[in-house]
Write a protein that holds these residues in place. Structure first.
Motif, PDB file in Angstrom:
ATOM      1  N   UNK A  64       0.816  -1.223   0.000  1.00  0.00           N
ATOM      2  CA  UNK A  64       0.000   0.000   0.000  1.00  0.00           C
ATOM      3  C   UNK A  64       0.854   1.279   0.000  1.00  0.00           C
ATOM      4  N   UNK A  65       2.080   1.204   0.526  1.00  0.00           N
ATOM      5  CA  UNK A  65       2.923   2.398   0.635  1.00  0.00           C
ATOM      6  C   UNK A  65       3.796   2.638  -0.599  1.00  0.00           C
ATOM      7  N   UNK A  66       4.225   1.550  -1.279  1.00  0.00           N
ATOM      8  CA  UNK A  66       5.143   1.724  -2.410  1.00  0.00           C
ATOM      9  C   UNK A  66       5.258   0.445  -3.231  1.00  0.00           C
ATOM     10  N   UNK A  67       5.720   0.630  -4.454  1.00  0.00           N
ATOM     11  CA  UNK A  67       6.057  -0.498  -5.328  1.00  0.00           C
ATOM     12  C   UNK A  67       7.580  -0.576  -5.357  1.00  0.00           C
ATOM     13  N   UNK A  68       8.105  -1.774  -5.089  1.00  0.00           N
ATOM     14  CA  UNK A  68       9.544  -2.025  -5.089  1.00  0.00           C
ATOM     15  C   UNK A  68       9.834  -3.055  -6.164  1.00  0.00           C
ATOM     16  N   UNK A 120      28.451  -6.980 -12.527  1.00  0.00           N
ATOM     17  CA  UNK A 120      27.002  -7.080 -12.696  1.00  0.00           C
ATOM     18  C   UNK A 120      26.349  -5.771 -12.282  1.00  0.00           C
ATOM     19  N   UNK A 121      25.077  -5.652 -12.633  1.00  0.00           N
ATOM     20  CA  UNK A 121      24.318  -4.449 -12.316  1.00  0.00           C
ATOM     21  C   UNK A 121      23.006  -4.842 -11.648  1.00  0.00           C
ATOM     22  N   UNK A 122      22.659  -4.130 -10.600  1.00  0.00           N
ATOM     23  CA  UNK A 122      21.357  -4.283  -9.950  1.00  0.00           C
ATOM     24  C   UNK A 122      20.633  -2.948 -10.060  1.00  0.00           C
ATOM     25  N   UNK A 123      19.434  -2.994 -10.630  1.00  0.00           N
ATOM     26  CA  UNK A 123      18.620  -1.793 -10.753  1.00  0.00           C
ATOM     27  C   UNK A 123      17.423  -1.915  -9.807  1.00  0.00           C
ATOM     28  N   UNK A 124      17.151  -0.858  -9.078  1.00  0.00           N
ATOM     29  CA  UNK A 124      16.038  -0.844  -8.133  1.00  0.00           C
ATOM     30  C   UNK A 124      15.133   0.333  -8.502  1.00  0.00           C
ATOM     31  N   UNK A 125      13.881   0.017  -8.743  1.00  0.00           N
ATOM     32  CA  UNK A 125      12.885   1.015  -9.135  1.00  0.00           C
ATOM     33  C   UNK A 125      11.836   1.080  -8.020  1.00  0.00           C
ATOM     34  N   UNK A 126      11.665   2.265  -7.459  1.00  0.00           N
ATOM     35  CA  UNK A 126      10.724   2.464  -6.353  1.00  0.00           C
ATOM     36  C   UNK A 126       9.709   3.522  -6.770  1.00  0.00           C
ATOM     37  N   UNK A 127       8.437   3.207  -6.581  1.00  0.00           N
ATOM     38  CA  UNK A 127       7.381   4.195  -6.823  1.00  0.00           C
ATOM     39  C   UNK A 127       6.596   4.336  -5.515  1.00  0.00           C
ATOM     40  N   UNK A 128       6.809   5.449  -4.796  1.00  0.00           N
ATOM     41  CA  UNK A 128       6.051   5.661  -3.554  1.00  0.00           C
ATOM     42  C   UNK A 128       4.582   5.934  -3.870  1.00  0.00           C
ATOM     43  N   UNK A 129       3.692   5.232  -3.183  1.00  0.00           N
ATOM     44  CA  UNK A 129       2.259   5.492  -3.335  1.00  0.00           C
ATOM     45  C   UNK A 129       1.800   6.611  -2.397  1.00  0.00           C
ATOM     46  N   UNK A 130       2.644   6.926  -1.427  1.00  0.00           N
ATOM     47  CA  UNK A 130       2.383   8.010  -0.489  1.00  0.00           C
ATOM     48  C   UNK A 130       3.718   8.698  -0.212  1.00  0.00           C
ATOM     49  N   UNK A 131       3.681   9.861   0.401  1.00  0.00           N
ATOM     50  CA  UNK A 131       4.922  10.581   0.715  1.00  0.00           C
ATOM     51  C   UNK A 131       5.720   9.840   1.792  1.00  0.00           C
ATOM     52  N   UNK A 137       4.921  11.251  -3.208  1.00  0.00           N
ATOM     53  CA  UNK A 137       4.043  10.207  -3.741  1.00  0.00           C
ATOM     54  C   UNK A 137       4.016  10.290  -5.270  1.00  0.00           C
ATOM     55  N   UNK A 138       4.117   9.131  -5.916  1.00  0.00           N
ATOM     56  CA  UNK A 138       4.012   9.046  -7.363  1.00  0.00           C
ATOM     57  C   UNK A 138       5.266   9.391  -8.136  1.00  0.00           C
ATOM     58  N   UNK A 139       6.314   9.921  -7.487  1.00  0.00           N
ATOM     59  CA  UNK A 139       7.561  10.247  -8.186  1.00  0.00           C
ATOM     60  C   UNK A 139       8.523   9.066  -8.111  1.00  0.00           C
ATOM     61  N   UNK A 140       8.763   8.390  -9.239  1.00  0.00           N
ATOM     62  CA  UNK A 140       9.627   7.207  -9.239  1.00  0.00           C
ATOM     63  C   UNK A 140      11.071   7.535  -8.860  1.00  0.00           C
ATOM     64  N   UNK A 141      11.702   6.573  -8.229  1.00  0.00           N
ATOM     65  CA  UNK A 141      13.105   6.672  -7.838  1.00  0.00           C
ATOM     66  C   UNK A 141      13.819   5.484  -8.464  1.00  0.00           C
ATOM     67  N   UNK A 142      14.894   5.759  -9.182  1.00  0.00           N
ATOM     68  CA  UNK A 142      15.666   4.715  -9.851  1.00  0.00           C
ATOM     69  C   UNK A 142      17.049   4.686  -9.222  1.00  0.00           C
ATOM     70  N   UNK A 143      17.454   3.501  -8.744  1.00  0.00           N
ATOM     71  CA  UNK A 143      18.768   3.314  -8.140  1.00  0.00           C
ATOM     72  C   UNK A 143      19.530   2.263  -8.941  1.00  0.00           C
ATOM     73  N   UNK A 144      20.844   2.419  -8.996  1.00  0.00           N
ATOM     74  CA  UNK A 144      21.672   1.462  -9.733  1.00  0.00           C
ATOM     75  C   UNK A 144      22.903   1.146  -8.901  1.00  0.00           C
ATOM     76  N   UNK A 145      23.119  -0.136  -8.665  1.00  0.00           N
ATOM     77  CA  UNK A 145      24.307  -0.613  -7.959  1.00  0.00           C
ATOM     78  C   UNK A 145      25.118  -1.456  -8.941  1.00  0.00           C
ATOM     79  N   UNK A 146      26.404  -1.127  -9.078  1.00  0.00           N
ATOM     80  CA  UNK A 146      27.307  -1.925  -9.910  1.00  0.00           C
ATOM     81  C   UNK A 146      28.225  -2.700  -8.979  1.00  0.00           C
TER      82      UNK A 146
END
Length: 175
Positions: free
Chosen positions: A58-62, A76-87, A131-140
């Motif tokens: 309910x709070x976010x998509x991971x 290798x690369x790990x990408x993490x995409x987070x979309x908060x559903x609330x602040x 809320x609603x602003x996607x966050x993209x993280x990348x770990x190498x």
């Protein structure tokens, strides 16, 4: 006059020809080569697209996209995409040390505002998130030579200290 092949001194025509039984491929060598090729094509040695692991709370998509099979020494690369559903007051990503055991993390983009260890997790704090602003993280990262077999661990998302979502991941490491 016909054109003759230039043969180096000391090499005779008989050196170019193998005896009949050695010229024909052996069935066993064809079967072994075919089995290796089939295993590689099927992805048993890695090289397949990286799977995405997703949890929607309910709070976010991971969503975490990372290799499931790696070979020792590879980058290798790990990408993490987070979309908060609330602040979020403080968006924190937590990683269990067992997931990165005998791996070197070369870079993290963007860099966290604060890095710490607590509650059995490496914690990366990225500050407030709307809320609603996607966050993209990348770990190498890179697999260190001692790692064989693989790692298992958890990646978790927090709002400060409050747990929001978590995913269990596994990476198989081949020689």
């Amino acid at each position: 006059m016909g054109q003759e092949k230039a043969i180096p001194d000391g090499i005779e025509e008989r050196h170019h020809r193998l005896p009949g039984p050695l010229r024909r491929p052996k069935l066993a060598s064809l079967v072994v080569t075919g089995a290796i090729l089939l295993a590689a094509i099927a992805g048993f040695a890695g090289g397949t697209p990286n799977p995405s692991h997703v949890i929607d709370s309910p709070a976010a998509r991971l969503e975490v996209t990372t290799p499931s099979i790696l070979r020792n020494g590879l980058f290798y690369e790990t990408r993490i995409h987070i979309v908060p559903h609330r602040a979020f007051d403080d968006l924190v990503l937590g990683v269990e040390p067992s997931l990165w055991r005998d791996m070197t993390v070369n870079s993290a983009i963007p860099a966290a505002e604060k890095e710490s260890f607590g509650g059995g997790l490496f914690r990366f704090s990225f500050g407030p998130a709307k809320a609603g602003e996607p966050i993209e993280l990348k770990f190498d990262g890179q697999i260190n030579p001692p790692l064989f077999g693989g790692n298992r661990g958890r990646i978790a998302l927090f709002d400060g200290e409050r747990p929001v979502a978590s995913l269990n991941l596994a990476t198989r490491v081949l020689p």
